[in-house]
Motif scaffolding. Sequence first.
Motif, short mmCIF file in Angstrom:
data_model
loop_
_atom_site.label_atom_id
_atom_site.label_comp_id
_atom_site.label_asym_id
_atom_site.label_seq_id
_atom_site.Cartn_x
_atom_site.Cartn_y
_atom_site.Cartn_z
N LYS A 30 0.80 -1.22 0.00
CA LYS A 30 0.00 0.00 0.00
C LYS A 30 0.84 1.27 0.00
O LYS A 30 0.27 2.37 -0.05
CB LYS A 30 -0.93 0.01 1.22
N ASP A 31 2.14 1.15 0.04
CA ASP A 31 3.03 2.30 0.18
C ASP A 31 3.33 2.92 -1.19
O ASP A 31 4.03 2.31 -2.00
CB ASP A 31 4.33 1.87 0.86
N GLY B 59 -7.44 3.51 1.09
CA GLY B 59 -6.70 2.45 1.75
C GLY B 59 -6.51 1.20 0.92
O GLY B 59 -6.17 0.13 1.46
N GLU B 60 -6.71 1.29 -0.40
CA GLU B 60 -6.55 0.12 -1.25
C GLU B 60 -5.06 -0.20 -1.47
O GLU B 60 -4.20 0.68 -1.39
CB GLU B 60 -7.20 0.37 -2.62
N SER B 61 -4.79 -1.45 -1.75
CA SER B 61 -3.43 -1.85 -2.12
C SER B 61 -3.18 -1.45 -3.58
O SER B 61 -4.05 -0.90 -4.24
CB SER B 61 -3.26 -3.36 -1.93
N ILE B 62 -1.97 -1.73 -4.06
CA ILE B 62 -1.55 -1.25 -5.37
C ILE B 62 -1.51 -2.39 -6.40
O ILE B 62 -0.58 -3.20 -6.38
CB ILE B 62 -0.17 -0.58 -5.27
N PRO B 63 -2.51 -2.48 -7.29
CA PRO B 63 -2.45 -3.48 -8.36
C PRO B 63 -1.36 -3.07 -9.37
O PRO B 63 -1.20 -1.89 -9.67
CB PRO B 63 -3.84 -3.42 -9.01
N CYS B 64 -0.65 -4.04 -9.89
CA CYS B 64 0.43 -3.74 -10.83
C CYS B 64 0.34 -4.63 -12.06
O CYS B 64 -0.29 -5.69 -12.04
CB CYS B 64 1.79 -3.93 -10.16
N ILE B 65 0.99 -4.16 -13.13
CA ILE B 65 0.96 -4.89 -14.39
C ILE B 65 2.27 -4.65 -15.13
O ILE B 65 2.99 -3.69 -14.86
CB ILE B 65 -0.24 -4.43 -15.26
N SER C 50 -7.94 5.61 -4.98
CA SER C 50 -7.76 4.28 -4.40
C SER C 50 -6.81 4.33 -3.20
O SER C 50 -7.01 3.64 -2.20
CB SER C 50 -7.24 3.30 -5.45
N PHE C 51 -5.77 5.16 -3.29
CA PHE C 51 -4.83 5.30 -2.18
C PHE C 51 -5.53 5.89 -0.95
O PHE C 51 -5.36 5.42 0.17
CB PHE C 51 -3.65 6.18 -2.60
N GLN C 52 -6.34 6.93 -1.16
CA GLN C 52 -7.04 7.58 -0.06
C GLN C 52 -8.03 6.63 0.61
O GLN C 52 -8.35 6.79 1.80
CB GLN C 52 -7.74 8.83 -0.56
#
Length: 337
Positions: free
Chosen positions: A195-196, A320-326, A316-318
């Motif tokens: 989440k960082d 509290g979601e995690s970070i999906p990546c591709i 999404s960050f605000q």
Amino acid sequence: MLQGYQSWAFQNRPVITGVATVVGPEEGAGPLGDDFDIVHGDMLLQQESWEKAERQLMDEAAKLAVENAGLTKEKVQFYVGGDLMNQIISSTFAARTLAIPYIGIFGACSTSMEGLALAAMLTDAGYANDVMAGTCSHNCTSEKQFRYPTEYGSQKPPTAQYTVTGAGAAVVSRNGKGPVVTGATIGRVIDMGIKDPFNMGAAMAPAAVDTMQAHFKDFDREPGYYDLIVTGDLAKVGYDIANELLIKHKIPIHQTTYNDCGLMIYDREKQPVIAGGSGCGCSAVVTYGHILKKLIKGDYRKILVIATGALLSPLSFQQGESIPCIAHAVAIESGVN
């Protein structure tokens, strides 16, 4: 044609007939500075805002790429582009200026290879003769949108990356001379729960390795098939994690040279870039400005570029979601038999 499960093999070998790169002062001062077409001496580019400066980067790169391909913009059927700004406004406003039929895409920092893969697919299938792929980023606009405004002067942790100020564009054609795009692998969304927003490298590294594995499986290849494999912008933290994951999954990356655009574009010992580079412009300017020059020169014959992207947003960050990546991979060869 479909190759394996998530890859495309381009039988007609689309040609990269023209490229262009435009960067800011830090990028011009880095080890690859001489490989870029235009280096600006200030971050505003004589514009009223950083956002307008980013748009100017894309305008200049797109115009020059078309010229370098020996074309006029009227000859380019489609422009495939995107960026990091909300609603991909830098690319959209550049498309307004170009007046080329526009396909807007968002893959965060993976946009460079997503766009190149789609441009190659369109030309390979005969849906267009000449297609331009382009993307851009600006350090100050990205910091302002995703983290803290530059004026705030917040201290950043060692894992943080420095968003590249730059734009890269490539014209892909059915006919012509230049490096050829032979294949692409479209990545899956991978989310390891990070989440960082100051640790993009750790978030993106698993996606890069997942796409690499898929590419080797779909094409029945090992890393040694390529003279160079380069990831998009994992920088120091993500690059180290990717190497650990490659060993864990028994991928023989030692067969080839493996590097990362986020490590190549800056001198981390002399420039204030912390873990290294990131941003849509990172893999675009390193690939189109530096790596393709070495491919044309003959230093490489076959390369694989895996651009990585963190698919977060301020919203999404605000929440509290995690970070999906591709990560998306494109295979490029010299075109010399």
